[in-house]
Structures are given as C-alpha cells and as structure tokens.
Design an enzyme around this catalytic site. Sequence first.
Site, PDB file in Angstrom:
ATOM      1  N   GLU A   1      -4.107  17.314  -7.109  1.00  0.00           N
ATOM      2  CA  GLU A   1      -3.773  17.095  -5.845  1.00  0.00           C
ATOM      3  C   GLU A   1      -2.627  16.145  -5.643  1.00  0.00           C
ATOM      4  O   GLU A   1      -2.933  14.853  -5.905  1.00  0.00           O
ATOM      5  CB  GLU A   1      -4.995  16.774  -4.874  1.00  0.00           C
TER       6      GLU A   1
ATOM      7  N   ARG B   1       1.962  10.477  -0.356  1.00  0.00           N
ATOM      8  CA  ARG B   1       1.963   9.159   0.230  1.00  0.00           C
ATOM      9  C   ARG B   1       3.164   8.315  -0.543  1.00  0.00           C
ATOM     10  O   ARG B   1       3.200   7.088  -0.129  1.00  0.00           O
ATOM     11  CB  ARG B   1       0.489   8.543  -0.327  1.00  0.00           C
TER      12      ARG B   1
ATOM     13  N   LYS C   1     -13.423  18.453   3.556  1.00  0.00           N
ATOM     14  CA  LYS C   1     -13.264  17.584   2.567  1.00  0.00           C
ATOM     15  C   LYS C   1     -13.895  16.444   3.507  1.00  0.00           C
ATOM     16  O   LYS C   1     -13.593  16.090   4.454  1.00  0.00           O
ATOM     17  CB  LYS C   1     -11.892  17.059   2.453  1.00  0.00           C
TER      18      LYS C   1
END
Length: 211
Positions: A40, A44, A127
């Site tokens: 994943e 960021r 999630k």
Amino acid sequence: MNPTDVLGGHRIVPVVVLDDPAKADALGAALVEGGLPVAEATFRTPEAAMVLRRLAERDDLVVGAGTVLTARQVDEALEAGARFVVSPGLSTSVVRRCQEAGVPVVPGISTPSEIMQALDLGLDTVKFFPAEANGGLATIKALAAAFPQVRFMPTGGITVESAPAYLEHPSVAAVGGSWMVAGDLLKDGRWDEVATRCAASTALYAQGAPA
C-alpha cells in the site's frame, strides 16, 4: 471485486511511506523475495504517485494507493497503476469515484455511524483506523457484534507481536502494518532485512484464518 480478493490471499499489507522513487525497484524485489508481494503505497509524500507507478510496473506485485483523500487522488492513483485504494476516513466522493472505476476501495472508520455510512454506500469491508489508538481488538470485537456482516482491515500501531491476535478474529480480513517496511529500513536500503521481516510476517497467517 471484494477488496480482500485483490490481495491474493495475503492477510498482511505492508504500508509503505517512501519519498524516493529510485528505491522502489529494490523495495518491490524485497517484498517479492520475502513472499509478501503486496504494498500500500501511501500518498504522504510528493513522490508517492511515482513510487506507486514504479512498484506497479512489476507483474508479480499487487500495489494499491493509501492515504487517498480526494477523488482527484483516486484518478492519480489509478493512472499510476493502483489496483486498490485505501483511505484513512470515509469520503463519499472517494468511494463513489472508486466504484465508478471498478476498483476496490477500503475507507477508514472508527465509529458505528461511519460503518453505517459505509454500508449505505454498498461496502462491507472497512479499514479500522487508527486501530490501537481506538481501542484495538477490543473495539473491533464490539463493532463486529453489532455489524456481523462487516469485515475489518485494522491499521495503525499494529506490530508483529500484536498482529496474530487481530488475525485470529473472524471479522478481520487483513491487517495493515509498517514493521516490515519501517522508515529506517527504507532510508538505509536494508532490503535483506525487509525481505526477512516479510517472510516472518507471512508465518502469521497460519495463526488466524478469516471466517
């Protein structure tokens, strides 16, 4: 496609924060060598899309985009080759864009109300984030009792020591973690250690199987 189907049976998802696309090839090779060919790539860093693209060029690696906050980022991630999308929160625009594109999406939730919103959007896998800060497995057990149709992918503060307990719960489809792709390992190019930690992580699957 269900989000967990695209993972090919892998129940731990390495959460990657990498700001140097030049290291993506070595990282991908280490993940594959360690028997955990999933990543994943989080949005960021300014170079996140390029990192994702470099990883997605491998045909032996399943790569998704993480920390996706907007519909525009969904488009950027898919153009770079993402096969699934993960978001830290529940954004209707992000979910709808993914559904329009036919790509699995796992939005972040931490409350019953957010789970109900996800169900209203046609989702049954979410999630749980940030997992440890929100009560960890105890909270998942409570939420699962109220929402038995929901599968959870907890992420946030989970370690190699705590992961097995999460994986043992029948409502947990997979967990996200960064211990095998820790920032210091990526910074120093310690790819052998990444592969070793990935191999150790795959051994955790046998300690818990989803219902």
